[in-house]
Every structure is written in structure tokens, then in C-alpha cells.
Design a protein around this motif. Structure first.
Motif, PDB file in Angstrom:
ATOM      1  N   ARG A 293     -20.597  40.206  27.000  1.00 51.65           N
ATOM      2  CA  ARG A 293     -21.986  39.944  27.399  1.00 51.65           C
ATOM      3  C   ARG A 293     -22.777  41.241  27.288  1.00 51.65           C
ATOM      4  NH1 ARG A 293     -22.025  38.859  33.069  1.00 51.65           N
ATOM      5  NH2 ARG A 293     -24.176  38.227  32.863  1.00 51.65           N
ATOM      6  N   ARG A 294     -24.091  41.105  27.101  1.00 52.70           N
ATOM      7  CA  ARG A 294     -24.960  42.285  27.046  1.00 52.70           C
ATOM      8  C   ARG A 294     -26.390  41.928  27.395  1.00 52.70           C
ATOM      9  NH1 ARG A 294     -25.358  44.237  20.782  1.00 52.70           N
ATOM     10  NH2 ARG A 294     -27.570  44.621  21.005  1.00 52.70           N
ATOM     11  N   PHE A 295     -27.190  42.959  27.633  1.00 50.98           N
ATOM     12  CA  PHE A 295     -28.628  42.791  27.822  1.00 50.98           C
ATOM     13  C   PHE A 295     -29.321  44.034  27.303  1.00 50.98           C
ATOM     14  CE2 PHE A 295     -27.254  44.813  31.761  1.00 50.98           C
ATOM     15  CZ  PHE A 295     -28.232  45.771  31.988  1.00 50.98           C
ATOM     16  N   HIS A 296     -30.627  43.920  27.069  1.00 46.09           N
ATOM     17  CA  HIS A 296     -31.462  45.035  26.636  1.00 46.09           C
ATOM     18  C   HIS A 296     -32.461  45.329  27.748  1.00 46.09           C
ATOM     19  CE1 HIS A 296     -30.874  43.797  22.135  1.00 46.09           C
ATOM     20  NE2 HIS A 296     -29.741  43.782  22.823  1.00 46.09           N
TER      21      HIS A 296
ATOM     22  N   GLU B 278     -36.094  51.336  24.459  1.00 48.28           N
ATOM     23  CA  GLU B 278     -35.235  50.170  24.637  1.00 48.28           C
ATOM     24  C   GLU B 278     -33.787  50.562  24.373  1.00 48.28           C
ATOM     25  OE1 GLU B 278     -34.948  45.447  23.596  1.00 48.28           O
ATOM     26  OE2 GLU B 278     -35.946  46.748  22.146  1.00 48.28           O
ATOM     27  N   LEU B 279     -32.927  50.276  25.327  1.00 46.17           N
ATOM     28  CA  LEU B 279     -31.500  50.505  25.239  1.00 46.17           C
ATOM     29  C   LEU B 279     -30.799  49.220  25.614  1.00 46.17           C
ATOM     30  CD1 LEU B 279     -32.874  53.326  26.398  1.00 46.17           C
ATOM     31  CD2 LEU B 279     -30.507  54.041  26.477  1.00 46.17           C
ATOM     32  N   GLY B 280     -29.489  49.175  25.449  1.00 45.10           N
ATOM     33  CA  GLY B 280     -28.721  48.002  25.827  1.00 45.10           C
ATOM     34  C   GLY B 280     -27.499  48.388  26.646  1.00 45.10           C
ATOM     35  N   VAL B 281     -26.963  47.415  27.342  1.00 45.93           N
ATOM     36  CA  VAL B 281     -25.725  47.584  28.094  1.00 45.93           C
ATOM     37  C   VAL B 281     -24.831  46.396  27.760  1.00 45.93           C
ATOM     38  CG1 VAL B 281     -24.663  47.817  30.366  1.00 45.93           C
ATOM     39  CG2 VAL B 281     -26.953  48.736  29.977  1.00 45.93           C
ATOM     40  N   TRP B 282     -23.558  46.671  27.524  1.00 47.28           N
ATOM     41  CA  TRP B 282     -22.624  45.582  27.239  1.00 47.28           C
ATOM     42  C   TRP B 282     -21.388  45.702  28.118  1.00 47.28           C
ATOM     43  CZ3 TRP B 282     -17.641  45.462  25.025  1.00 47.28           C
ATOM     44  CH2 TRP B 282     -17.126  46.695  24.628  1.00 47.28           C
ATOM     45  N   SER B 283     -20.696  44.567  28.254  1.00 47.62           N
ATOM     46  CA  SER B 283     -19.463  44.493  29.022  1.00 47.62           C
ATOM     47  C   SER B 283     -18.556  43.474  28.365  1.00 47.62           C
ATOM     48  CB  SER B 283     -19.766  44.070  30.458  1.00 47.62           C
ATOM     49  OG  SER B 283     -18.577  43.943  31.198  1.00 47.62           O
ATOM     50  N   GLU B 284     -17.273  43.645  28.557  1.00 52.37           N
ATOM     51  CA  GLU B 284     -16.313  42.678  28.005  1.00 52.37           C
ATOM     52  C   GLU B 284     -16.316  41.378  28.791  1.00 52.37           C
ATOM     53  OE1 GLU B 284     -12.917  45.499  26.109  1.00 52.37           O
ATOM     54  OE2 GLU B 284     -13.045  45.452  28.302  1.00 52.37           O
ATOM     55  N   GLN B 285     -16.899  41.372  29.994  1.00 52.92           N
ATOM     56  CA  GLN B 285     -16.883  40.187  30.860  1.00 52.92           C
ATOM     57  C   GLN B 285     -18.225  39.530  30.937  1.00 52.92           C
ATOM     58  OE1 GLN B 285     -15.366  41.711  34.540  1.00 52.92           O
ATOM     59  NE2 GLN B 285     -13.801  42.856  33.480  1.00 52.92           N
TER      60      GLN B 285
ATOM     61  N   GLY C 125     -31.791  39.003  27.714  1.00 57.39           N
ATOM     62  CA  GLY C 125     -30.478  38.699  28.283  1.00 57.39           C
ATOM     63  C   GLY C 125     -30.451  38.770  29.793  1.00 57.39           C
ATOM     64  N   PRO C 126     -29.225  38.787  30.310  1.00 63.78           N
ATOM     65  CA  PRO C 126     -27.937  38.916  29.636  1.00 63.78           C
ATOM     66  C   PRO C 126     -27.606  37.689  28.778  1.00 63.78           C
ATOM     67  CG  PRO C 126     -27.695  39.271  32.008  1.00 63.78           C
ATOM     68  CD  PRO C 126     -29.071  38.768  31.761  1.00 63.78           C
ATOM     69  N   TYR C 127     -26.849  37.958  27.714  1.00 59.98           N
ATOM     70  CA  TYR C 127     -26.417  36.897  26.825  1.00 59.98           C
ATOM     71  C   TYR C 127     -25.010  37.185  26.331  1.00 59.98           C
ATOM     72  CZ  TYR C 127     -27.861  40.146  23.108  1.00 59.98           C
ATOM     73  OH  TYR C 127     -28.006  41.235  22.295  1.00 59.98           O
ATOM     74  N   GLU C 128     -24.337  36.126  25.894  1.00 62.12           N
ATOM     75  CA  GLU C 128     -22.980  36.237  25.372  1.00 62.12           C
ATOM     76  C   GLU C 128     -23.045  36.689  23.915  1.00 62.12           C
ATOM     77  OE1 GLU C 128     -19.975  34.574  26.943  1.00 62.12           O
ATOM     78  OE2 GLU C 128     -21.074  34.302  28.810  1.00 62.12           O
ATOM     79  N   PHE C 129     -22.065  37.485  23.497  1.00 63.78           N
ATOM     80  CA  PHE C 129     -21.878  37.828  22.099  1.00 63.78           C
ATOM     81  C   PHE C 129     -20.374  37.906  21.869  1.00 63.78           C
ATOM     82  CE2 PHE C 129     -21.449  41.916  24.012  1.00 63.78           C
ATOM     83  CZ  PHE C 129     -20.789  42.739  23.125  1.00 63.78           C
TER      84      PHE C 129
END
Length: 124
Positions: A106-109, A117-124, A98-102
Motif C-alpha cells: 500500500r502507498r499514499f502521496h 509531493e512525496l510518497g510513502v509505501w508499506s508492504e502491509q 491514497g492510501p491505495y493498494e499496489f
């Protein structure tokens, strides 16, 4: 010593992250996310995140000889996904997806210096 008083029934209460170099992990997570730590000796450090008041802990870093991939996937939330990605890379992390839309935003690993391996996400 820090406290741990969440105690919300049937909710994830504390997350331990296995690391191969405790000092390097503290430097990475401190630089990337602003986390601070409570030292419990050479093999463990409690995680105090910016969301925790009065030194309360949300998890810990535990020293291991080898990190094993897989298991539960930890996602962190960010108000600024691109800024968080830049901070992770600057601190020595590697973006793996990522980042990629879901459907939630949006999020990325990423992987930390120990290979977690962890991930981060955001509403934007």
C-alpha cells in the motif's frame, strides 16, 4: 559536522528537497518522521534520518524562492503506513492520493508545506 560516507556505486546516495521556508520544513519533517538536521547556515540543512548512524546524512533541505512541481518522485518506506499518514497530517502535510493498494503493498502521496509531493509505501 556530519559525515556522508555511503558511496555505494550507481545507487541514489543523497536527495535534496527544495523548500521555501527552511525552518518550517525542518519542523514538518522533524515532526512527521523524526528527522534531525545539521545546519549549514540560513539556506541549507543536512537531513539525518533515523536510519543513519553517527550523524551521517541522507540528504538535505535547500532554500529556494519557488518549488517547481515534477521531477523525480521520492518514496519513503514505513512499517506503519496509517500511523505515518496520521503523523504527516498532524505535522501540516496534505495527503494528495491514497492510501491505495499496489503490487508491493500500500502507498499514499502527500505534499509538504512547501508544495513538494512525496510518497510513502508499506508492504502491509
Amino acid at each position: 559536522m556530519a559525515t556522508h560516507d555511503h558511496r555505494i556505486p550507481l545507487t541514489i546516495d543523497y536527495v535534496e528537497i527544495s523548500v521555501t521556508d527552511l525552518a518550517a520544513a525542518q519542523a514538518f519533517y522533524g515532526t512527521a518522521f523524526g528527522w534531525s538536521f545539521t545546519s549549514y547556515g540560513d539556506e541549507y540543512a543536512g537531513i539525518r534520518t533515523s536510519a543513519e548512524a553517527d550523524g551521517e546524512e541522507a540528504g538535505g533541505l535547500t532554500l529556494v524562492e519557488e518549488v517547481v512541481a515534477g521531477g523525480p518522485f521520492v518514496l519513503l518506506y514505513s512499517d506503519d503506513l496509517d500511523g505515518t499518514l496520521a503523523a504527516i497530517v498532524s505535522a501540516g502535510g496534505t495527503v494528495t492520493n491514497g492510501p491505495y493498494e499496489f503490487p508491493g503493498g500500500r502507498r499514499f502521496h502527500f505534499t509538504d508545506p512547501s508544495g513538494n509531493e512525496l510518497g510513502v509505501w508499506s508492504e502491509q
